[in-house]
Structures are given as C-alpha cells and as structure tokens.
Scaffold this active site. Structure first.
Site, short mmCIF file in Angstrom:
data_model
loop_
_atom_site.label_atom_id
_atom_site.label_comp_id
_atom_site.label_asym_id
_atom_site.label_seq_id
_atom_site.Cartn_x
_atom_site.Cartn_y
_atom_site.Cartn_z
N HIS A 65 -56.36 18.37 -78.59
CA HIS A 65 -55.74 17.27 -77.89
C HIS A 65 -54.39 17.42 -77.66
CE1 HIS A 65 -53.95 17.10 -82.07
NE2 HIS A 65 -53.16 16.07 -81.33
N LYS A 70 -52.22 25.58 -82.81
CA LYS A 70 -51.41 26.33 -83.73
C LYS A 70 -51.91 26.53 -85.32
CE LYS A 70 -46.97 28.08 -84.11
NZ LYS A 70 -47.98 29.37 -84.54
N LYS A 94 -50.95 18.13 -89.82
CA LYS A 94 -49.96 18.51 -90.33
C LYS A 94 -49.06 18.36 -88.98
CE LYS A 94 -50.01 22.45 -92.94
NZ LYS A 94 -49.88 23.61 -93.46
N ASP A 99 -44.50 15.66 -85.87
CA ASP A 99 -44.39 15.58 -84.35
C ASP A 99 -44.10 16.82 -83.93
OD1 ASP A 99 -44.70 12.86 -84.04
OD2 ASP A 99 -42.63 12.37 -84.51
N LYS A 106 -56.62 27.83 -87.34
CA LYS A 106 -56.60 28.91 -88.32
C LYS A 106 -57.29 30.15 -88.02
CE LYS A 106 -54.23 28.53 -92.26
NZ LYS A 106 -53.01 27.77 -92.27
N SER A 362 -42.07 27.45 -86.38
CA SER A 362 -42.65 28.05 -85.69
C SER A 362 -42.68 27.31 -84.27
CB SER A 362 -44.15 27.79 -86.06
OG SER A 362 -44.57 28.83 -86.90
N1 GLU Z 1 -49.71 29.25 -91.89
C1 GLU Z 1 -48.51 28.29 -92.04
C2 GLU Z 1 -49.44 26.92 -92.33
O1 GLU Z 1 -50.20 26.68 -92.86
C3 GLU Z 1 -47.89 28.51 -90.51
C4 GLU Z 1 -48.42 27.98 -89.42
C5 GLU Z 1 -47.79 28.25 -88.16
O2 GLU Z 1 -46.56 28.50 -88.28
O3 GLU Z 1 -48.37 27.98 -87.14
O4 GLU Z 1 -48.71 25.80 -92.06
#
Ligand code: GLU
Length: 470
Positions: A65, A70, A94, A99, A106, A362
């Site tokens: 969306h 990420k 998350k 935001d 993943k 990130s």
């Molecule tokens: N692996 C981390 C998490 O579970 C970071 C993910 C990221 O920074 O994209 O939130």
C-alpha cells in the site's frame, strides 16, 4: 509451508482480527490488509569447502500500500515460510504505527551463519541479492532490506555492492538497502536505533503517572529494576540506554545462561566479563541461572525480551513477576501467554511499537541516500553562527558575559547523529501517545490491540484514498 493453528503468522492474524473488530472497516478491505501480497521462495546453490549446499531462502512483501516495502533479512537455521510471513506482516503494522511511509517485508536465508566461512557467507549474501534483483524484489523504490537476526552492516555492504554491480546506472542504488556501514552510505545512529527506541518507549510509558499508579509503580524510569533477555544489538543497546536513563539492570540473559543481582549489574563490566570468559555465567557478585529462560521469571519491574520469538509462553507466563513487558524482539509473547499476562495485570508494550526504532532510522538512512547529502551538512555551521550572533546581542544588551563553556553548549548546531536521535525520540513519543489514546478511549482493550487499531486505520485510509477500496 502450511501454517499450523498455532503458527506465528496465525498469531499475528489473530491479533489483527481482535483489533479489526473495533475499526468498522469492510471485511474485504480488512482481508486485503491482512494478506501477504507476495511470497517468493527460492533455492540456490553455494560452493563450500566440502562441496555444494543448496540453500532455502525467502523474501515476503506483505503489503504494497506504500512503496518501497521494508524489512530485514534474517540468517537462521530455524526460519520457515510461516515465520517470514509473520515478520513481514509485523513490519507493515510497525511502519504504519510510527508513520514510516513503507509497506512491510521480510527476508530469510535458512543457514547457520556460524557454519560458514566469511567468504562463503559473502557468496551466499551476494547470490541471495542477485536472486532478488532477478525477480524485482529489491530496489530503492521497490523493496529495501535491512539487518535482522544473524545479519548486520557487513552483509548490507555486500548487498549494496551486488545491487550496484547489477544496476550500474542507478544513481539511487545506495538506497536499495539500509543498515549499511556509515562509510558505505549508512547513517550514524542506525546501529543503536532499535535499542534506543526500546528505551524511549519504556521511558515514555513510565512517564505517565496515571498508568504507573495503576501498575503499583512510581512515575519515571529512575530506579526501576529491569531484566533484559538477549545481548545482541537490540538487547545490548536497550540495556545500555536504560541504565544511562536511570533504570537498574538486575538481570541479563544470553543463550549460555543468565545472571541476576537485585542490587544491579554494571552492563559494561558484564560485557567485558563475557568477552574474557566467553560467557556471562559466573559474573562476580551475581547469581548464575542455568537457563536464559529462568531470568524471565525473576523479580523485576520491567522485562525486556530482546532475543527471539516465542519466549513467553503458556508454560512460563504464570510465573512472570514483571509489571511491564517491553517487547524488544519480534513476537516474543505467544497469544496464550498474552492472555495470562494481561489477566495478571501486566502491561505489554507491543513489539510493533517497542522495536520500531530500527525501521524509523532506516527510513532516515533511505532519505539520506536519496538526498545524497549527510543530514546536518548544510545547516550546522549556519545555526552555530546565528546562535553566536544572538548571544552577542544579548551580552551587549545586558552587559553580562556568559562563560565559554555555556556558549559552546548554546551555539552547538546539530550533526547527523543529533538529528537522527531527535527524529527517533520524537517518533517514539508521538506514536506512543497515539496508541495510548486509542487504548484509553476503547473499553476493554490492551496496548497491542490499540497499536493494531492505529495501524489498521492508517493502512485502510491509504487504500481508500488510493481508490482501491471505496
Ligand atoms: N529488522 C528490523 C525490524 O525488524 C529492521 C527493519 C528495517 O530497518 O527495515 O524492525
């Protein structure tokens, strides 16, 4: 792999359904939000000293969306498709909660990294990346991996190098992955970000007098007894910032065992001891516990599971003594355990809020890579000079001089790390109060359900505004 009734993905979906019932969105829209959009499972060979290993790997894009999607890449022998789907879904929620304008994803490579040489690990990482490139599962505007369990800046550098080699004309190639070393386009503060975020979350929760009173605790983090499970990147930094913020670390657990001292443990001294003896066991002055799970049940105010999923289960939940659980890891509490813990009046700060600091920073790294300029580079000196001029005017007008030390403090312009930490702190504080107000306004729900409601509403708004749902 088909999911068994108690699978991790099922648990995430169950939690989703619990919250979705409070949102009033049409079922079709809720089904679309909940579903994993793309699941790419693949296998590739790697040459080792002993021959060839054929390795299983995944990349799951849970929700597109918002783009890019990420989420980290996990190197672990124990991963399976169900787990990757669950973790990808958690990334979607998350990102929405804090935001961060991304969908969730993943990745995983089913290996025990300790069994491979550095060269082999590099080969595996590069081949994994090349497979993602082939199928369009990586790119600055498509899907942006990051570190997770078993991976770190080193692997991210290999990923960006492979991506760049396969996309030589892409000027934004550095934004194809985050969590890179600072010298390779990473951002200062990313390594500490998840642990720092866990600390901000705990500090904010503890600052609300009304909620602390309900738990029978004093307001503020100062003097609170904390146990941290896991001394990896998340657990170590969470413990460090909690200790600096006034919390007392009374227990620490790693895979080899756990230590407990009700008077407090000096984190850095424990780390030194572990380096010297290769174990946290037998740390002077502390009681050594045989299993790291035993530490979870010890007397404390705040428990931070920052290792892996499924640590708090139906079996040990009745014996948990903490008043607050801050989920540094993803999915450390099973649904059955959660029911027991909530009945005991324990407050659970859910993973998808508590550990969102990593993806938040990130996001800042991705922005830095697209801007091609370090944050603070353009304005720092200007701010310092302006502040210096303001002080000069004040000194002239009042006839009083401030000390050089005071002046240095007042004129300091923000550098990259200051800006990253400030953005992270603001994000964690705002997100908590958004969740808390839903929690307070909706009768009979817990913080996790409130966090899900916040996420579902934001994602639903996206779909509706995009015209995908009426
Ligand atoms: N692996 C981390 C998490 O579970 C970071 C993910 C990221 O920074 O994209 O939130």
């Amino acid at each position: 792999m088909s999911s068994s009734p108690t699978s991790f993905f099922d648990t995430v979906c169950k939690n989703f359904d619990k919250a979705a019932a409070f949102t009033g969105h049409p079922q079709g829209l809720l089904d679309q939000i909940k579903a994993c959009n793309s699941v790419y499972q693949f296998m590739f060979p790697v040459q080792t000293d002993e021959g060839y290993d054929v390795i299983s790997a995944w990349r799951v894009e849970h929700s597109q969306h918002k783009l890019p999607t990420k989420g980290g890449i996990r190197f672990s022998e124990n991963v399976n498709e169900d787990e990757v789907k669950a973790l990808a879904a958690l990334m979607t929620y998350k990102c929405a909660i804090v935001d961060v304008p991304f969908g969730g994803a993943k990745g995983a490579v089913k290996i025990n990294p300790a069994k491979y040489t550095l060269e082999e690990l590099q080969r595996i990482t590069r081949r994994y990346t090349a497979e993602l490139v082939k199928k369009n599962f990586i790119g600055p505007g498509i899907d942006v991996p990051a570190p997770d369990y078993g991976t770190g800046p080193r692997e991210m550098a290999w990923i960006v190098d492979t991506y760049q080699a396969l996309n030589p004309s892409s000027i934004d190639a550095a934004a194809c992955v985050t969590g890179k070393p600072v010298s390779q386009g990473g951002i200062r503060g990313r390594k500490e970000a998840t642990g720092r975020g866990v600390f901000y979350a705990i500090r904010e929760v503890c600052s609300v007098a009304e909620d602390m009173k309900a738990l029978g605790l004093s307001t503020g983090l100062d003097g609170k007894r904390v146990i941290v499970q896991g001394l990896g990147n998340v657990g170590y930094h969470a413990a460090k910032f909690i200790q600096e913020g006034g919390g007392i670390i009374v227990g620490l657990a790693e895979y080899e065992g756990a230590i407990y001292n009700p008077k407090g443990l000096d984190l850095e001294a424990v780390i030194k001891h572990r380096k010297e003896t290769r174990s946290i066991r037998n740390f002077p002055g502390a009681t050594t516990l045989d299993s790291n799970r035993a530490a979870l049940e010890m007397e404390c105010d705040i428990l931070v599971p920052a290792a892996l999923e499924n640590q708090l289960t139906e079996e040990n939940a009745p014996r948990i003594k903490a008043r607050i659980i801050a989920e540094g890891a993803n999915g450390p509490t099973t649904a059955e355990a959660e029911d027991i813990l909530l009945k005991k009046g324990i407050m659970i700060i859910p993973d998808m809020y508590a550990n969102a600091g990593g993806v938040t920073v990130s996001y800042f790294e991705w922005l830095k890579n697209l801007q091609h300029v370090r944050m603070g580079r353009m304005g720092r000196r200007f701010t310092e000079r302006s502040m210096g001029q303001v002080i000069d005017v004040i000194e002239k007008a009042t006839g009083k001089k401030i000390t050089d030390q005071q002046k240095a403090l007042l004129v300091r312009g923000p550098d990259e790390e200051d800006l990253v930490n400030s953005g992270l702190e603001d994000t964690m504080i705002l997100a908590y109060h958004e969740i808390r107000s839903i929690w307070k306004q909706t009768k009979g729900i817990d913080l996790r359900t409130a966090a899900f409601i916040s996420a579902v509403n934001k994602i639903a708004t996206s779909y509706i505004e995009l015209g995908i749902f009426p």
